[in-house]
Design a protein around this motif. Structure first.
Motif, short mmCIF file in Angstrom:
data_model
loop_
_atom_site.label_atom_id
_atom_site.label_comp_id
_atom_site.label_asym_id
_atom_site.label_seq_id
_atom_site.Cartn_x
_atom_site.Cartn_y
_atom_site.Cartn_z
N ARG A 1 43.35 58.76 37.79
CA ARG A 1 44.33 58.68 36.70
C ARG A 1 45.68 58.21 37.24
NH1 ARG A 1 41.98 60.12 32.23
NH2 ARG A 1 40.41 61.77 32.25
N GLY A 2 46.51 57.73 36.31
CA GLY A 2 47.88 57.36 36.65
C GLY A 2 47.99 56.23 37.65
N VAL A 3 47.12 55.21 37.48
CA VAL A 3 47.17 54.06 38.39
C VAL A 3 48.22 53.08 37.87
CG1 VAL A 3 45.81 52.15 39.30
CG2 VAL A 3 44.71 54.34 38.84
N PRO A 4 49.13 52.57 38.71
CA PRO A 4 50.12 51.60 38.23
C PRO A 4 49.44 50.36 37.67
CG PRO A 4 50.56 52.23 40.51
CD PRO A 4 49.26 52.87 40.14
N ASP A 5 49.85 49.90 36.51
CA ASP A 5 49.19 48.77 35.85
C ASP A 5 49.81 47.45 36.33
OD1 ASP A 5 47.48 47.46 34.26
OD2 ASP A 5 48.52 47.89 32.37
N ILE A 6 49.46 47.08 37.55
CA ILE A 6 50.01 45.85 38.13
C ILE A 6 48.88 45.01 38.73
CG2 ILE A 6 52.36 46.67 38.70
CD1 ILE A 6 51.23 47.49 41.46
#
Ligand code: ADP
Ligand code: ASP
Ligand code: MG
Length: 409
Positions: free
Chosen positions: A268-273
């Motif tokens: 969870r909470g993976v940076p969306d880049i």
């Protein structure tokens, strides 16, 4: 007519002396009919499981060179016994290990791939009237070490020998009458299929139908070697797996496969880049862990959740990698769920028909089965559900698509 046939027999087919005698009768009959026969065998009954268990008692993570040296021994027993049983019938049965023949593989111990098969010696033996009885599941690498081909790998030995010997067919004898619309042990309405295309069998095997090892189907498809799956217990035509031709029916759904040995991991909470999926999956594949279904959620507040499935044996190692990664991302949660199953419907006719997915989801909804993940390919739709619903899901989908009926649906 004089034909060269490779006949492979699985563990249940050679489980005890009585079964080995029955297989010898079957081989003798084919020789009497004028065929040249090459036999490939698995280890007796569950002996490979026993050997694996034994190795784990010494070390839960054994050195894989030694693991292969150990688990390949099962096949040496069965081939010698069958050669004896053939000799009793005045047939020149002669056992060979992969090492003796030169079945060369790469060095990926415990899941090696066949690189080439030397046929000179086998051909000489055949021309002298010998019926070679060859160990399945094993090969040798360039260092001269014994390798094994992964569970169910004798199927691949059978196909590779059939290809190298230019056999007319590779016959895989097992404990069911052929390939069914679903595992006949999970649903008694499963129907025996007369023909299946390589394309469909690739999907069915990769989605869990262990009746044929996936690599065996890949190999056969690459070299256009027809496979016939038959019972060594009951007479019958079995199932022919071959390239599609015009005359073949094109059912929307040909079969249903299931797997209940995977685990689902979510970070969870993976940076969306850009590049983040590669960053997550890179270390997982470097650790030799195969990934199956992958889902990335729509992002909220520039972070997203990343989910994928792996074999449950790899779940602990994959979790450790994700935990390390999550620290480097700033501490998103890692969740592991081993209580899952994956069900797939497969059929060539799906290409030309709309509404198959909605029919599948409706049938599951009617049984109150919740879908956790969905993936599709051109001829397959897979869903991940809770493990205790697996059997109900197979039954309701088999019924919804009328797979027990002979007619095109
Ligand atoms: P062998 O020891 O002969 O290699 P396996 O256990 O590897 O046999 O494969 C045969 C088993 O595959 C059957 O007993 C059956 O339970 C299972 N199976 C799974 N899906 C199917 C299917 N679609 N059709 C037939 N058998 C299937
Ligand atoms: N004996 C090996 C196994 O149990 C190979 C095979 O049966 O195909 O996986
Ligand atoms: Mg098998």
């Amino acid at each position: 007519m004089n034909k060269l046939i490779v006949k492979k027999f699985g563990g249940t087919s050679v489980a005890n002396a009585e079964r080995i005698e029955a297989v010898a009768d079957l081989v003798a009959k084919s020789v009497e009919d004028g065929n040249e026969v090459v036999v490939v065998l698995s280890a007796m009954g569950k002996s490979t499981d026993d050997l694996i268990k034994l190795s784990k008692e010494i070390n839960p993570n054994p050195d894989l060179r030694e693991y292969d040296a150990l688990v390949s021994t099962g096949e040496q027993i069965s081939v010698a016994l069958l050669a004896m049983a053939l000799q009793k019938r005045n047939i020149k049965g002669k056992s060979f290990t992969a090492y003796q023949l030169g079945i060369r593989t790469n060095s990926m111990h415990s899941r090696a791939r066949i690189l080439d098969v030397q046929v000179k010696k086998i051909k000489e033996e055949i021309s002298n009237g010998v019926v070679p009885v060859i160990t399945g599941f094993q090969g040798m690498n360039d260092e001269g070490d014994i390798t094994t081909l992964g569970r169910g790998g004798s199927d691949t030995t059978g196909v590779a020998l059939a290809v190298a010997l230019e056999a007319s067919e590779c016959q895989i004898y097992t404990d069911v009458d052929g390939v069914f619309t679903t595992d006949p042990r999970l649903y008694d309405k499963a129907r025996l299929l007369k023909k299946v295309t390589f394309e469909e069998m690739l999907e069915l095997s990769s989605m869990g139908a262990k009746v044929l090892q996936l690599r065996a189907v890949e190999y056969a498809s690459k070299y256009q070697m027809p496979i016939r799956v038959l019972s060594s217990f009951n007479a019958g035509e079995g199932t022919l797996i071959e390239e599609e031709d015009e005359s073949m029916e094109r059912p929307i759904v040909s079969g249903i496969s299931s797997i209940d040995s995977e685990a689902k991991l979510t970070l969870r909470g993976v940076p969306d880049i850009p590049g983040v999926a590669a960053k997550i999956l890179g270390p997982i594949s470097e650790a030799g862990i195969e990934i199956d279904v992958i889902v990335q959620n729509i992002s909220a507040e520039n972070t997203t959740d990343f989910t994928f499935t792996v074999n449950e044996d790899d779940a602990v190692a994959a979790e450790a990698i994700l935990l390390e990664m999550s620290n480097s991302f700033g501490g998103g949660l890692v969740e592991v769920d081993s209580d899952i199953a994956k069900i797939s419907i497969v059929g060539r006719g799906m290409r030309a028909h709309a509404g198959i997915a909605s029919k599948m989801f409706e049938a599951l909804a009617n049984e109150q089965i919740n879908i956790l993940l969905i993936t599709t390919s051109e001829i397959k739709i897979s869903v991940v559900i809770k493990r205790d619903s697996m059997k109900d899901a197979i039954v309701c989908l088999h019924d919804a698509f009328d797979l027990d009926k002979e007619l095109d649906n």
